[in-house]
Motif scaffolding. Structure first.
Motif: not given
Length: 204
Positions: A104-110, A162-167, A172-176
């Motif tokens: 399927y079409k990859f959209l990104g990471y939310d 959206l983000l392209n990378s899991h990393l 972003l979570i760590q920064e928050r």
């Protein structure tokens, strides 16, 4: 691994501000879709949809876990003038997966809390006058959480916002977490737990 399915609106935007955001926090069968009590046909279909959600208390979300059931619901919604498409969501909070990459079409990471409020969309709060005295001029009177994320991560967002990378999502979570530890008032909207969802668009 469970793959969750959401019925999403083809019109991405939920505000007057133009946006290409294709994450989970937007118009769909369960969000930003008011149903009046007079519209009995839609209300009955909505309740049918609700009753198809998992009964397991550990699955407190709006996911359907059967693609065929989700596609049948899309057909039923279409009959009453509601045009949705199917989005597949994989919880990759702990470990990334590529199980759907070739299909399927990859959209990104939310990045979302359990209520599907996205860190990429929620702005947070403006500072109080007292608090803003301690802020640099370029931050004053802006939505603080959104400003911090934009400064650090806006260049990493793809065409779906959206983000392209899991990393990158992990970062972003760590920064928050660092930001909120120092300034709890930056974000009082979200719960403490965040989930990283890998999203795919599925043609009906």
């Amino acid at each position: 691994m469970k793959i969750g399915y959401l019925l999403m609106g083809k019109d991405h935007s939920t505000s007057k501000i133009k946006s290409n955001y294709k994450g989970v926090f937007r118009y769909g069968a369960f969000r930003f879709n008011p149903i009046s009590n007079e519209n009995k046909e839609e209300l009955e279909l909505f309740m049918k949809h609700v009753n198809l959600l998992p009964n397991d208390k550990s699955e407190e979300n709006d996911f359907l876990y059967d693609m065929d059931i989700a596609k049948d619901l899309i057909k039923e919604y279409k009959k009453i003038g509601k045009d949705f498409y199917l989005m597949a969501c994989i919880d990759v909070s702990e470990k990334d997966e590529s199980i759907l990459d070739s299909q399927y079409k990859f959209l990104g990471y939310d990045i979302c809390d359990r209520a599907f409020q996205s860190l990429l969309r929620i702005e947070g709060y403006k500072p109080t006058n007292k608090f803003s005295q301690d802020l640099p001029d370029d931050i004053e009177d802006k939505y603080l959480l959104n400003f911090a994320h934009t400064k650090l991560f806006s260049d990493l967002l793809n065409e779906n916002e959206l983000l392209n990378s899991h990393l990158e999502a992990k970062a972003l979570i760590q920064e928050r977490e660092l930001l909120i530890k120092k300034h709890p008032e930056f974000d009082t909207i979200h719960t403490d737990i965040f989930y990283i969802y890998k999203l795919y668009e599925i043609s009906n």
